[in-house]
Design an enzyme around this catalytic site. Structure first.
Site: not given
Length: 195
Positions: A7-10, A13
């Site tokens: 998972r990445i926030s943006r 990223e």
């Protein structure tokens, strides 16, 4: 099957390449990627992964923060994985839920979560008692003060204004106007009638 979750926030990223490399090095045959904040519960890729788990599958993440930053949510997700008959592995923390040591760890984590819930309830209860002793009560503050409420009730009961007119004038709903009139009647001993 080892299934990685990254998972990445943006979308912009950095660090996703390193996570993917670590998951592949851990033997993941399939990797699910998602761009979403860890604080959000609506992560469709994660939930699709969890819904499709089979007994014997193992969900692998590079760190617990990939699942969530909330301890309670991590426990909930680990419980969903366990109920599917699958296992979990976090590379950074060295956590594995397969085998006797993993089962013991899950029981310990569950005990800490239960303890945390009890402590939260006790602190909340103590805070409410303290607030009541200081004269504060919970709930939303009334939009109208006592004088406005009395004027609304008296205008309607005298026939000068309708409930709809008073609702528009004060920016409240007609059911609220009806409650105000009913409360006024009770306090004045006038009995109940429809408005």
């Amino acid at each position: 099957m080892l299934i990685g979750y990254a998972r990445i926030s943006r979308p912009d990223e950095t660090g996703i390449d390193r996570r993917l490399h670590d998951l592949r090095s851990a033997g993941c045959e399939r990797i699910v990627m998602e761009a979403a904040s860890a604080g959000r519960w609506d992560r469709p890729e994660l939930h699709h992964l969890l819904d499709g788990l089979s007994p014997g599958d193992v969900v692998v993440v590079t760190g617990l923060d990939q699942l969530s930053r909330s301890f309670k949510e991590v426990l909930h997700l680990l419980d969903r994985i366990a109920r599917a008959g699958a296992g979990f592995r976090s590379l950074a923390e060295g956590i594995e839920t397969m085998g006797p040591a993993g089962h013991m760890l899950m029981r310990m984590i569950g005990s800490f979560a239960a303890f945390e819930r009890v402590m939260l309830l006790e602190r909340t209860g103590a805070g409410l008692v303290k607030a009541r002793a200081a004269g504060r009560i919970g709930g939303r503050r009334r939009k109208l003060d006592a004088k406005q409420r009395r004027e609304i009730a008296e205008s309607i009961l005298s026939g000068d204004r309708t409930g709809a007119e008073m609702a528009r004038q004060h920016g409240i709903s007609q059911p609220t106007v009806s409650r105000i009139v009913a409360e006024h009647r009770l306090s004045a001993g006038l009995g109940q009638r429809s408005v």
